[in-house]
Design a protein around this motif. Sequence first.
Motif, PDB file in Angstrom:
ATOM      1  N   ARG A 189      -7.819   6.190   6.888  1.00  9.83           N
ATOM      2  CA  ARG A 189      -7.401   5.089   6.046  1.00  9.83           C
ATOM      3  C   ARG A 189      -5.899   5.182   5.768  1.00  9.83           C
ATOM      4  NH1 ARG A 189     -11.670   3.651   7.370  1.00  9.83           N
ATOM      5  NH2 ARG A 189     -13.460   2.954   6.126  1.00  9.83           N
ATOM      6  N   PHE A 190      -5.307   4.025   5.537  1.00 18.61           N
ATOM      7  CA  PHE A 190      -3.896   3.972   5.156  1.00 18.61           C
ATOM      8  C   PHE A 190      -3.742   4.377   3.691  1.00 18.61           C
ATOM      9  CE2 PHE A 190      -0.429   1.521   3.162  1.00 18.61           C
ATOM     10  CZ  PHE A 190       0.635   2.045   3.866  1.00 18.61           C
ATOM     11  N   GLY A 191      -2.687   5.095   3.385  1.00 19.29           N
ATOM     12  CA  GLY A 191      -2.396   5.481   2.007  1.00 19.29           C
ATOM     13  C   GLY A 191      -0.902   5.736   1.853  1.00 19.29           C
ATOM     14  N   PHE A 192      -0.530   6.267   0.715  1.00 13.84           N
ATOM     15  CA  PHE A 192       0.886   6.586   0.520  1.00 13.84           C
ATOM     16  C   PHE A 192       1.029   7.698  -0.511  1.00 13.84           C
ATOM     17  CE2 PHE A 192      -0.057   3.259  -2.540  1.00 13.84           C
ATOM     18  CZ  PHE A 192       0.568   3.687  -3.702  1.00 13.84           C
ATOM     19  N   LEU A 193       2.123   8.398  -0.412  1.00 11.52           N
ATOM     20  CA  LEU A 193       2.519   9.374  -1.417  1.00 11.52           C
ATOM     21  C   LEU A 193       3.548   8.725  -2.325  1.00 11.52           C
ATOM     22  CD1 LEU A 193       3.041  12.506   0.874  1.00 11.52           C
ATOM     23  CD2 LEU A 193       1.018  11.938  -0.479  1.00 11.52           C
ATOM     24  N   ASP A 195       7.664  -7.187   9.746  1.00 11.39           N
ATOM     25  CA  ASP A 195       7.776  -6.169  10.789  1.00 11.39           C
ATOM     26  C   ASP A 195       6.860  -4.973  10.573  1.00 11.39           C
ATOM     27  OD1 ASP A 195       9.760  -7.818  11.776  1.00 11.39           O
ATOM     28  OD2 ASP A 195      11.390  -6.681  10.845  1.00 11.39           O
ATOM     29  N   ASN A 196       5.941  -5.070   9.606  1.00 12.56           N
ATOM     30  CA  ASN A 196       5.057  -3.940   9.311  1.00 12.56           C
ATOM     31  C   ASN A 196       3.825  -4.002  10.206  1.00 12.56           C
ATOM     32  OD1 ASN A 196       3.259  -2.045   8.174  1.00 12.56           O
ATOM     33  ND2 ASN A 196       4.191  -2.284   6.161  1.00 12.56           N
ATOM     34  N   PRO A 197       3.677  -3.052  11.131  1.00 15.03           N
ATOM     35  CA  PRO A 197       2.554  -3.096  12.084  1.00 15.03           C
ATOM     36  C   PRO A 197       1.198  -2.807  11.448  1.00 15.03           C
ATOM     37  CG  PRO A 197       3.754  -1.041  12.328  1.00 15.03           C
ATOM     38  CD  PRO A 197       4.547  -1.875  11.370  1.00 15.03           C
ATOM     39  N   ARG A 198       1.196  -2.261  10.228  1.00 13.17           N
ATOM     40  CA  ARG A 198      -0.082  -1.924   9.583  1.00 13.17           C
ATOM     41  C   ARG A 198      -0.755  -3.158   8.970  1.00 13.17           C
ATOM     42  NH1 ARG A 198       3.582   2.016   8.041  1.00 13.17           N
ATOM     43  NH2 ARG A 198       3.158   4.125   8.821  1.00 13.17           N
ATOM     44  N   LEU A 199      -0.009  -4.237   8.807  1.00 14.26           N
ATOM     45  CA  LEU A 199      -0.547  -5.423   8.165  1.00 14.26           C
ATOM     46  C   LEU A 199      -1.139  -6.382   9.192  1.00 14.26           C
ATOM     47  CD1 LEU A 199       2.394  -6.172   5.679  1.00 14.26           C
ATOM     48  CD2 LEU A 199       0.328  -4.819   5.269  1.00 14.26           C
TER      49      LEU A 199
END
Length: 206
Positions: free
Chosen positions: A24-28, A165-169
């Motif tokens: 899964r996608f996440g972030f710090l 330009d965000n490839p995750r979206l």
Amino acid sequence: FSFRTKPLMIEYKDSERTDESITRFGFLIEDTDDLAKRNQVEELTIASIPYRELDAVTTTRMSLYQFMIGNLDWAVTDGPKDDSCCHNSRLLGVANDVNPKYAVPYDFDSSGLVNAHYALPPDGMKVKNIRTRMYRGFCAYNDLLPETVALFKEKKADMLALIRDNPRLTEYFRDDAIDYLEDFYKIIDDPKRFEKEIIGKCRGRE
């Protein structure tokens, strides 16, 4: 005065079923102490403060940003608990009794820009849904709005590029998010809408 973040893909493995995992996608997000140290201040321990103790420039930028993304789920002068300020923001400064103080926001999942399926408007907010914008900046700082708006206009191309330009979206989310931000720019580009929807909605009129 903003939290640094780093995106990442996280692989989760069930300790009892080691042959299976999900990614899964996440972030710090930066620790508040590190944010404070980087800006040569500290996190403050205050239950509530008058808005006039806040730094006018950063508060106005933060307020317009929250309006841009359609977020109502925040407070910078008090919090949901009597012993802590603030809600979805951290209060920084040189010391509790020294002004100005700086409110740094985080947690934007209830914003219209994100448009999470589970998000609802905060209690007491008279809006139809989370996509409805409501300006919650302070009237005392309205004189700073023209230069703040100019900054947002200057950064428009960069902000839209972050989404485009965000490839995750997904394509759907990119298009929807860009349309949502474009509507914000229509407001600040139209003097009548700007006066009605931002200047006319500020808090703390005297």
